[in-house]
Scaffold this motif. Sequence first.
Motif, mmCIF file in Angstrom:
data_model
loop_
_atom_site.group_PDB
_atom_site.id
_atom_site.type_symbol
_atom_site.label_atom_id
_atom_site.label_comp_id
_atom_site.label_asym_id
_atom_site.label_seq_id
_atom_site.Cartn_x
_atom_site.Cartn_y
_atom_site.Cartn_z
ATOM 1 N N ALA A 64 0.836 -1.200 0.000
ATOM 2 C CA ALA A 64 0.000 0.000 0.000
ATOM 3 C C ALA A 64 0.875 1.256 0.000
ATOM 4 C CB ALA A 64 -0.908 -0.016 1.212
ATOM 5 N N LEU A 65 1.869 1.273 0.896
ATOM 6 C CA LEU A 65 2.751 2.449 0.962
ATOM 7 C C LEU A 65 3.509 2.615 -0.348
ATOM 8 C CD1 LEU A 65 4.098 1.980 4.588
ATOM 9 C CD2 LEU A 65 2.742 3.910 3.757
ATOM 10 N N SER A 66 3.943 1.495 -0.939
ATOM 11 C CA SER A 66 4.696 1.567 -2.191
ATOM 12 C C SER A 66 3.861 2.198 -3.285
ATOM 13 C CB SER A 66 5.113 0.170 -2.650
ATOM 14 O OG SER A 66 5.924 -0.422 -1.683
ATOM 15 N N ILE A 67 2.598 1.799 -3.349
ATOM 16 C CA ILE A 67 1.741 2.347 -4.404
ATOM 17 C C ILE A 67 1.590 3.850 -4.218
ATOM 18 C CG2 ILE A 67 -0.615 2.334 -5.310
ATOM 19 C CD1 ILE A 67 -0.655 -0.686 -4.702
ATOM 20 N N ILE A 68 1.386 4.254 -2.960
ATOM 21 C CA ILE A 68 1.232 5.692 -2.692
ATOM 22 C C ILE A 68 2.513 6.434 -3.100
ATOM 23 C CG2 ILE A 68 0.967 7.409 -0.875
ATOM 24 C CD1 ILE A 68 -0.735 5.275 0.605
ATOM 25 N N ILE A 69 3.674 5.890 -2.687
ATOM 26 C CA ILE A 69 4.949 6.556 -2.992
ATOM 27 C C ILE A 69 5.168 6.589 -4.498
ATOM 28 C CG2 ILE A 69 7.457 6.361 -2.772
ATOM 29 C CD1 ILE A 69 6.906 5.114 0.017
ATOM 30 N N PHE A 70 4.906 5.451 -5.130
ATOM 31 C CA PHE A 70 5.139 5.376 -6.573
ATOM 32 C C PHE A 70 4.283 6.410 -7.306
ATOM 33 C CE2 PHE A 70 3.893 3.587 -10.726
ATOM 34 C CZ PHE A 70 5.138 3.620 -11.329
ATOM 35 N N VAL A 73 5.497 10.141 -6.313
ATOM 36 C CA VAL A 73 6.767 10.604 -6.864
ATOM 37 C C VAL A 73 6.703 10.674 -8.382
ATOM 38 C CG1 VAL A 73 9.239 10.154 -7.032
ATOM 39 C CG2 VAL A 73 8.046 9.706 -4.901
ATOM 40 N N SER A 74 6.105 9.652 -9.015
ATOM 41 C CA SER A 74 6.084 9.730 -10.478
ATOM 42 C C SER A 74 5.157 10.844 -10.947
ATOM 43 C CB SER A 74 5.747 8.380 -11.125
ATOM 44 O OG SER A 74 4.658 7.795 -10.491
ATOM 45 N N ALA A 75 4.106 11.131 -10.181
ATOM 46 C CA ALA A 75 3.251 12.257 -10.540
ATOM 47 C C ALA A 75 4.048 13.557 -10.479
ATOM 48 C CB ALA A 75 2.039 12.320 -9.614
ATOM 49 N N ALA A 76 4.830 13.716 -9.409
ATOM 50 C CA ALA A 76 5.649 14.924 -9.283
ATOM 51 C C ALA A 76 6.626 15.031 -10.445
ATOM 52 C CB ALA A 76 6.395 14.913 -7.959
ATOM 53 N N LEU A 77 7.216 13.880 -10.811
ATOM 54 C CA LEU A 77 8.194 13.867 -11.902
ATOM 55 C C LEU A 77 7.528 14.276 -13.216
ATOM 56 C CD1 LEU A 77 11.068 13.016 -12.937
ATOM 57 C CD2 LEU A 77 10.099 10.750 -13.334
ATOM 58 N N PHE A 78 6.426 13.616 -13.548
ATOM 59 C CA PHE A 78 5.823 13.878 -14.848
ATOM 60 C C PHE A 78 5.133 15.241 -14.887
ATOM 61 C CE2 PHE A 78 6.005 9.126 -15.091
ATOM 62 C CZ PHE A 78 7.041 9.132 -16.009
ATOM 63 N N TYR A 79 4.594 15.655 -13.727
ATOM 64 C CA TYR A 79 4.013 16.995 -13.690
ATOM 65 C C TYR A 79 5.090 18.031 -14.000
ATOM 66 C CZ TYR A 79 1.869 21.285 -12.012
ATOM 67 O OH TYR A 79 1.394 22.557 -11.929
ATOM 68 N N ILE B 333 16.618 11.520 -4.957
ATOM 69 C CA ILE B 333 15.595 11.483 -6.005
ATOM 70 C C ILE B 333 14.683 12.715 -5.890
ATOM 71 C CG2 ILE B 333 13.578 10.195 -6.828
ATOM 72 C CD1 ILE B 333 16.215 8.911 -7.517
ATOM 73 N N PHE B 334 14.234 12.986 -4.664
ATOM 74 C CA PHE B 334 13.358 14.152 -4.475
ATOM 75 C C PHE B 334 14.068 15.422 -4.938
ATOM 76 C CE2 PHE B 334 11.618 11.619 -0.683
ATOM 77 C CZ PHE B 334 10.705 10.980 -1.483
ATOM 78 N N ASN B 335 15.369 15.523 -4.616
ATOM 79 C CA ASN B 335 16.067 16.758 -4.945
ATOM 80 C C ASN B 335 16.319 16.906 -6.442
ATOM 81 O OD1 ASN B 335 16.010 17.112 -2.237
ATOM 82 N ND2 ASN B 335 18.144 17.682 -2.031
ATOM 83 N N ILE B 336 16.442 15.786 -7.133
ATOM 84 C CA ILE B 336 16.566 15.897 -8.592
ATOM 85 C C ILE B 336 15.252 16.422 -9.157
ATOM 86 C CG2 ILE B 336 16.801 14.567 -10.722
ATOM 87 C CD1 ILE B 336 18.812 12.806 -9.207
ATOM 88 N N ILE B 337 14.128 15.904 -8.640
ATOM 89 C CA ILE B 337 12.838 16.426 -9.101
ATOM 90 C C ILE B 337 12.706 17.889 -8.695
ATOM 91 C CG2 ILE B 337 10.330 16.190 -8.901
ATOM 92 C CD1 ILE B 337 10.753 13.201 -8.477
ATOM 93 N N GLY B 338 13.138 18.200 -7.457
ATOM 94 C CA GLY B 338 13.071 19.585 -6.982
ATOM 95 C C GLY B 338 13.905 20.523 -7.851
ATOM 96 N N THR B 339 15.034 20.001 -8.361
ATOM 97 C CA THR B 339 15.874 20.828 -9.222
ATOM 98 C C THR B 339 15.165 21.146 -10.535
ATOM 99 O OG1 THR B 339 17.830 19.807 -8.246
ATOM 100 C CG2 THR B 339 18.147 20.947 -10.331
ATOM 101 N N MET B 340 14.409 20.185 -11.041
ATOM 102 C CA MET B 340 13.699 20.416 -12.298
ATOM 103 C C MET B 340 12.476 21.298 -12.075
ATOM 104 S SD MET B 340 14.079 16.861 -14.394
ATOM 105 C CE MET B 340 12.690 16.075 -13.693
#
Lengths: 392, 806
Positions: A64-70, A73-79, B333-340
């Motif tokens: 459950a925690l993994s799904i939330i983290i995944f 974080v990927s939402a933040a990345l792609f956003y 990882i968070f900081n790489i995203i934060g940098t972008m």
Amino acid sequence: MNTFSRAGLSRSRWLRPETLGALAVLAAGVAHAQDTQFRHLPFLGDFGSFFNREVWWMSIWAIALSIIIFIGVSAALFYSVAKFRERKGDTREPAQFHGNNTLEIVLIVVPLIIVTVLSVLTVRTMARLNTNEYAKNVGGETVKVEVLGRQFWWNFTYPDLGGFRNGNEMVMPAGRAVDAIVTSGDVIHGFWAPNIGGQRAAVPGSNFQVFVDNTRPGVYQGNCSQLCGASHANMRFKVVVLPEDQWNTFVSAARAYKAPTPAPGSAEARGLQIFLNGKNGSPSCGGCHRVQGTAANGAAGPDLSFFGSRMTLGAGMWEGKAALEKLKPWILNSPGLKPGSLMPAYVREKTNEAILNDQDLNDLQAYLLSLKLPAEAEYYDRETGKFSVPVR
Amino acid sequence: MAVSVPSKSGERPGALAVLWDYMTTTDHKKIGILYLVTSILGFAIAGLLAVAIRVQLANPNQDVLIGQQYNEVLTAHAALMIFFFLIPAGLFGFGNFLLPLQLGVRDVALPRLNNFAVWMFIFSLVLILTALWNGGAPGVGWTFYYPLSVNQSGTGVPTLMVALILNGLASLLGSANFAATILNLRAPGMSLWKMPIFAWGIFSTSILQLISLGGLTAASLVTYLEIKLGLSMFNPQIGGVPVLFQQFFWFYSHPAVYVMLLPYLAIAAEIASVFARKPLFGYRVMVYSLMGIVLASLLVWVHHMFAMGLPSIWQIAFAIFTLIVAVPTGVKIFNIIGTMWGGRLMMKTPLYWVIGFVFNFLIGGITGVSLGMVPFDYQVTMSYYVVAHFHNVMMFGTAFLVFGGLYYWWPKMTGRFLDEKLGLWHFWLFMVGSWMTFLPQYLLGLLGMPRRYYTYPDTNVMWHELNFVSTIGAFILLAGSIVMVWNFITSFRKPATLGPNPWGAYTLEWTAASPPAAYNFAHDFPKTFPTERPLYDWEQMGAKLKPVDPATIHLPQPTVWPFMTAFSLLIAGYGLSHGWFNSGFGSIIDSVNTITLYGGLVLFMYSLFRWAGTFEYAVPVHHHHLTKYNNGFLTMAWFIISEVGLFAVLIAGYVYLRVAGLAVPPVERPPIWLAALNTFILVSSSFVVHQAEQDLKKHKVTRFRLGLFITLVLGSIFTLFQVYEFVHFGAESDWRQNLWQSCFFIIVGLHGLHILIGATGIALPYYQALTGKLDEHNHGSIEPASIYWHLVDVVWILILAIFYIW
């Protein structure tokens, strides 16, 4: 089947191990509806085992925690990729900020909390799996099995049941914990049958303990999990989980078992001669293999006491009919069929001439197939090619 | 051979001239290129081996590669990918090329040592190849677990052991060199906290290598000694513990995972910052998390051995640390995203690789945490789940950043861009290929498929289907690799026209020409470094670079002797792998082994002394360094950490065996009086060498020479006494039968070897003094030799305590 719905944890139906296990088995069954009976699903999602149920109850929080983290974080990345990518003609200089201490602290503290939760779950589950808690939870009397791995086969010895042995097929009662004591006679091997529990390495000079069980009678697949040489991939075993009454019949027959004495002059008798004495000075079978109730007491090869009642040959390389077909070529030239096999080839090196002729091989085969448990104690019937319990 | 083919065009030097240049170079950029080219080659070979593996596993019961042959291929695949691609590409390839450039200096601390290290690295690969005609490639897995490693007698295992020890030594010298460079050589005004994040990545990785590599050396050394001499710490028949081997091995090989990660994380951070046109998000926090990963990664090695029946309390402690590693890694990882975040993202190939990395590594990180949860690990350790996990973090994790780094720095290295279109093809083929190859493997693990299986039956549900998909994925990766190579080749068809800073990046390497001149910079830098992005800050401030006439710049002179020294170790290593000191001349093979072993050692001594007798600079140069210590001393000081690590690992193993009651000393032990006398001799020699060093500082050269001579004499007496003791003790009983005796010979013998190494070290400045090579500009190698000698002394006192007194 009544031991694992635990108070305090979610009881919603889809989370229950039975439901998920059934789903997985169903899916596999649909995909292979037309398959032979020897199809296995070696799977740690087999919730017949207390081990796997415990792992599941531990992992569900992690999943459950993994799904939330995944997703987070990927939402933040792609956003950030979608939102902040350079548009055509855009030459503005972005805000030059160097970080955000509050956010950093949050991003350290939150993972630490998660890690703490996972640590507690891990320790709690270990306490239930690695100790006698295991036997208490499974219930019933524990069965002790000594598991010996060698290049490239297994022996299973039952020290508290008169010390009988079986090679490459481990028999155990359903719904009772098995206290497996794992060791090796040469290099490191790994004892692993996912449907009954986790792995334990077989290390020479050490005896490692692992508890395993399964409530559902059936035949399960096991494998060696540590690289051990050329035939690491051919070091398989079956786990035969019998219902209590069949188990009791098997145990009393196995304890009382004495290899049948062949009638003088029969093929079996000639086979026994070669088995015990070899031929023309070549090594005898009995020098390496043990057959309960005979003079053959070797320990360098798997136990052959109930060979005639077994389903596999060459540590699971061949099964059922194929095992029968390969028996004579196997006796003649084992290393030619199985890479790295330490069983000697009965073929002269220089001339390539067979030491054992067809007659000898027929005799040996006849003798080996005569090494059978009484019919009521057999879990596998060579004639029909069927197990007394379902293959899973 | 000696005839060089005349080159057709007048401008291009012939192949032999280029080779000679690379053999004799002291230029960190050329050395970096050597590492990178070897790494790409390693990746190519190992990748093709992986395709062969996948072809064999595409369908059940195939016989493309069976049994031992398959094991040899998988061992080579792993060893090459780890030791000849992922470790060297980031730390030493990019590290060598870029570290001095990023620090704004002309070279690393010890340029000639750097040449020695790169060639020894290359020769360790050559040495492994010699196993092919001498017993065959090792087929024991790159982990060479005991007793499988000694069970396969007559195979290439001893070659692999010697090669790993030489490879490790090269790696340690390179790491110590980097650490000394960072502390001693930075552009004036650049404090440690203003270094680019990549320099921190190299610094932290070097420290990690230096602390942990002793574990691998210990594991290889003891395995080697058991094969050659029967000396063992692991043999269960005399009370040894096979799992102890794994403790040694993973003490390094887990941290090695982070050696394969940290430089790349730093590369990702560099790229993210440049392509987002923004400073790093949380520079300091990123540095602290690098150091945090170094610390935590040293405390997790047991998680490779959860199924090895260790006491629960061990498993719990190491499980918790394993989970904790996720915290600093998550920060990165968070900081790489934060940098972008909030930047203006230039969507070029380097950034694609970073984004791909973050996404893939997220999955690899999550599955890594799941493996830290011990009961789950009992199920899936040694299964394809683990195979999928580590390929997830390495193959489509950090290897993505090797490519990211190549696309980013290719313009700096060659003066040309790599093609964007081909780059995107390369990226997407790798992205899709990786997912198809490795995601099915997670499922295979959950479905009970153990790793390192050359075949599988068709009776297990889904094994065939999943393996087949995985094989298709491998071919997509192969296609991606071909695109990559094509991209490299075509880039050279264009002229090198790029200016110093084509990406508009922020760090000092982008002020040098592309490709940089041998002297790196024809300018001096402003002395203010407000942040880790000097070029951005200087532009804001209007600060300018100050031109320098290149004619006034002096570089170390090329010399072939470091190369020859490394080469001699290849020759001696060949003899040590395939023979032993008593091989004799019974057959042609034995004669070759004997000649290479002794000949290699003679050539080693000769080359080493020639190296010591050659001035580093052709003209007298005044050395600047930031600390009060010279480069040689500082490099040796860092290197000594690794020696301490090596002895610490071995001694910890011995103490464990002793405390557990497994290693019991025989009644007749080596006499304490001789050891006491030897202690007196060795301690005295330490004082003598210290005095000699002081004498040199006061320019009393004669007294200095005398001091070194006395030190050498004392060292020889010590060695003679020890040889006497060994012969005597070895004759009394059989070390193959007594674990304590075996430990004694391994550890005290290794110390004896260090005495010889230390004495050679002392002999070098003695030789320099005798031949008049020491003057006010050339201090020779006395300082490093002296502290090394003190180390050997201190280790002896510990040995005295645990072997002679206890």
